[in-house]
Design an enzyme around this catalytic site. Structure first.
Site, mmCIF file in Angstrom:
data_model
loop_
_atom_site.group_PDB
_atom_site.id
_atom_site.type_symbol
_atom_site.label_atom_id
_atom_site.label_comp_id
_atom_site.label_asym_id
_atom_site.label_seq_id
_atom_site.Cartn_x
_atom_site.Cartn_y
_atom_site.Cartn_z
ATOM 1 N N SER A 226 42.802 0.676 31.147
ATOM 2 C CA SER A 226 43.939 -0.411 31.555
ATOM 3 C C SER A 226 44.770 -0.570 31.718
ATOM 4 C CB SER A 226 43.294 -1.180 29.871
ATOM 5 O OG SER A 226 44.209 0.498 29.257
ATOM 6 N N GLU B 179 52.811 9.108 26.244
ATOM 7 C CA GLU B 179 51.655 9.415 26.283
ATOM 8 C C GLU B 179 51.364 10.754 25.762
ATOM 9 O OE1 GLU B 179 49.272 8.309 30.129
ATOM 10 O OE2 GLU B 179 49.485 6.334 29.154
ATOM 11 N N LYS C 193 59.249 -0.848 28.631
ATOM 12 C CA LYS C 193 57.564 -0.395 28.494
ATOM 13 C C LYS C 193 57.382 0.557 29.367
ATOM 14 C CE LYS C 193 54.705 -0.460 30.908
ATOM 15 N NZ LYS C 193 53.659 -0.220 32.028
ATOM 16 N N THR D 149 56.259 4.937 35.606
ATOM 17 C CA THR D 149 55.455 3.456 35.080
ATOM 18 C C THR D 149 56.280 2.194 34.015
ATOM 19 O OG1 THR D 149 53.430 4.414 35.253
ATOM 20 C CG2 THR D 149 52.922 2.242 34.140
ATOM 21 N N THR E 32 51.573 -1.362 27.453
ATOM 22 C CA THR E 32 50.414 -0.765 28.054
ATOM 23 C C THR E 32 49.580 0.476 27.726
ATOM 24 O OG1 THR E 32 51.015 0.613 29.579
ATOM 25 C CG2 THR E 32 50.711 -1.418 30.742
ATOM 26 N N ASN F 45 44.906 10.301 29.719
ATOM 27 C CA ASN F 45 45.121 10.129 31.106
ATOM 28 C C ASN F 45 43.871 10.390 32.035
ATOM 29 O OD1 ASN F 45 47.396 8.713 32.183
ATOM 30 N ND2 ASN F 45 48.018 10.737 30.817
#
Lengths: 383, 383
Positions: free
Chosen positions: A383, A259, A168, A179, A146, A378
């Site tokens: 998406s 991230e 992932k 996640t 992602t 964030n």
């Protein structure tokens, strides 16, 4: 090679059109046997996505012959229609493979609260089935990304058997998984009970101790599929060690690609009364935004470490704790020790050592710093 | 007027030189009586700063005649020398006022892990004593500021009695109080047991439900001093209501000035089985970095709200929850309801309504968004 490194596995990654970017977004991994033994661990979040609800049920028998994973949508909080989408996807994949739907695991990741397009899922699954190959692992690893910037894969060669894995996850990385979708394959011949024991032991000290941003996902799943194709049954302790190494490798890759992060922080807690308390202390620091923002600014603000520890229920005397950052002991017995300007926080790899002096247990928790880029990614994520 | 609005109080704020900026950094508030009844609540953090350790002991008798507060240093994790600094400050102020050291409360705020300069504290206290006046409340409110951009004050006029208050706090705002120092004065004539009951009831639903950044401070203290100078003993329920209004007013000012925030988020949880569970749900959302970053980006990402609720132990069915943002119900019974683009998150005031449908209890928690400026201020903070 990743999930296709062990014997007995085929994989593919294709573009189903779920992502507006047009990037690959559907992966299929098939276990050709002879064994179909499997095990999985699922998010501890009580708000579980539809694919989690499906896969938990399907895994109860300890077997799986295929797993289909999509990015581009979490299929979470999408009601009865959403569950039907997951169910129909499993049915479609099962029909393609001539197996039962209950032998198909389903994983989804992406935005919560939007319906997935079933037609795209089934067409994508058909394309993935057509593309299945013994070297499709790399394509599969890319299709589950992602906000990941790189695919995450790992391989471990045992004595005549192999473990391969893909993962992932870049945000919502927190305890009880996050996640994070992980598929691990092996051609070792182990029954599902052994796979389950090994998987739980491995994830407990790896993925469960990665706490990048304190946010627990609705969709996490770590799945272990065993084909038995090597014909070898390894010693369970050896297999567990190897599996733990693969999980640690993948967890480290997740941390490195979190991230917006600019520091990978290893929080080592020693001298705790129990391992659980060591983990609790590590997590409290890993979730302290002020500490994480300070590391981003290369500021060895150890007071924020102690303030975080003070919120736990762990046994310790706040005025007996030692804290070291990147090898410099800045706090001894709750008082300032070496000058904080001796600490160099410019390297991405950051080591925090907390000595509680309350016992002999220890644990390590991994996290990241809190950065401008984390906030940006964030706040713009959709998406 | 603030803390000097009620009869019987003098206050001052001066520059002691603890802040490198040269801004005012020492405040003194004196209760001239006739009553010296007092009450206080202290941080729940187990890592308590030296002034907390001192003040908790000194408050055990339910009386206080003076409170001295400094910014420019927390005096936390500074060992025996740090405690001696607090003790000597109390002794010095007591000598200036001709009272016992045990009648002097001490509060500090600023960087953890650095010794405070005792000479500056005592010289500053002497200057503050000389500057004491019946209209010194505003100066005192400014002297306790750290990263606050504005002083926070409140006044409530009762029936012949008055409550006045001042507060500081902009980061480390979390449950169980948080880098927050509050002094509230009243000329009502109430015994310390009543003051204590009223203060605990008031802070439980105000300061304790402000959770700006999830970080609990080592130095928080809310102190209530009663002079009895009005000669009036109000009904305790009336007084508690008034005190709660003052605390809510100050808490709202703290939220509005939280470091780097661009949204003030009110999280209203209704239909909970118990009030504690409503608070747990509210806090879990208030501490979810992904949700907070989404609000910063004006993104009504309600899936992150449900993902946060799912981490709690509160009674609820994830698929029976309704979520509304700024009046638009975006999730009904765990499924998408109104389109998310109907939600306008551009105003600073943000309202999140969570309907659990699990009971009749409710609670409100206040927080802020997670912004670039929050990260910046807390990566550069060192004063």
């Amino acid at each position: 090679m990743t999930v296709t490194a062990p014997q007995g596995f085929l994989a593919a990654g294709v573009t189903a059109g779920l992502k507006s970017s047009g990037a690959a977004d559907l992966a299929l991994v098939v276990n050709e046997g002879p064994s179909t033994a499997a095990a999985a661990v699922f998010t501890a979040n009580r708000a579980k996505a539809n694919p989690i609800l499906w896969s938990q049920e399907a895994m109860k028998g300890g077997a799986a012959r295929a797993i289909v994973l999509n990015s581009g949508g979490a299929n979470c909080f999408t009601g009865a229609q959403g569950f039907q989408t997951t169910h129909a996807t499993a049915e479609h994949v099962a029909a393609l493979l001539g197996i039962g739907a209950g032998e198909v695991q389903v994983c989804s990741t992406g935005l919560i609260g939007e319906q997935l397009d079933l037609a795209k899922l089934t067409e994508g699954s058909t394309a993935a089935h057509a593309a299945l190959s013994a070297d499709g692992g790399a394509d599969a690893a890319r299709a589950i990304m992602t906000t990941d910037t790189v695919p995450k894969t790992a391989v471990h060669e045992g004595d005549g058997w192999t473990i391969g894995g893909m993962a992932k996850g870049a945000g919502m990385l927190a305890p009880g998984l996050a996640t994070m979708l992980v598929v691990i394959t092996t051609d070792a011949d182990l029954p599902s009970a052994d796979l389950d024991a090994a998987l739980r032991a491995s994830t407990r000290v790896t993925f469960d101790r990665l706490d990048s941003d304190g946010c627990m996902s609705t969709n996490d799943q770590v799945t272990l599929l065993a084909s038995g194709a090597s014909g070898i049954r390894p010693d369970l302790a050896d297999f567990t060690d190897a599996l733990t190494a693969v999980c640690a490798d993948l967890a480290t890759q997740l941390q490195a690609d979190a991230e917006g992060a600019s520091h990978d922080i290893t929080i080592e807690v020693v001298g705790a009364a129990t391992e659980d308390e060591a983990v609790e202390v590590g997590r409290s620091v890993a979730r302290n935004n002020l500490f994480k923002a300070a590391v981003f600014g290369n500021d060895p603000n150890w007071g924020r470490v102690l303030a975080a520890i003070g919120t736990t229920s762990a046994a310790f005397d706040p005025y007996a704790v030692d804290v070291s950052m990147n090898g410099v002991r800045v706090c001894h017995a709750g008082e300032p020790d070496r000058p904080r300007d001796e600490v160099d926080l410019t390297p991405r790899a950051t080591h925090l050592l907390i000595e509680l002096h309350a016992g002999a247990a220890q644990a390590t928790v991994w996290t990241n710093d809190l950065t401008h880029d984390y906030v940006h990614e964030n706040s713009a994520y959709s998406s």
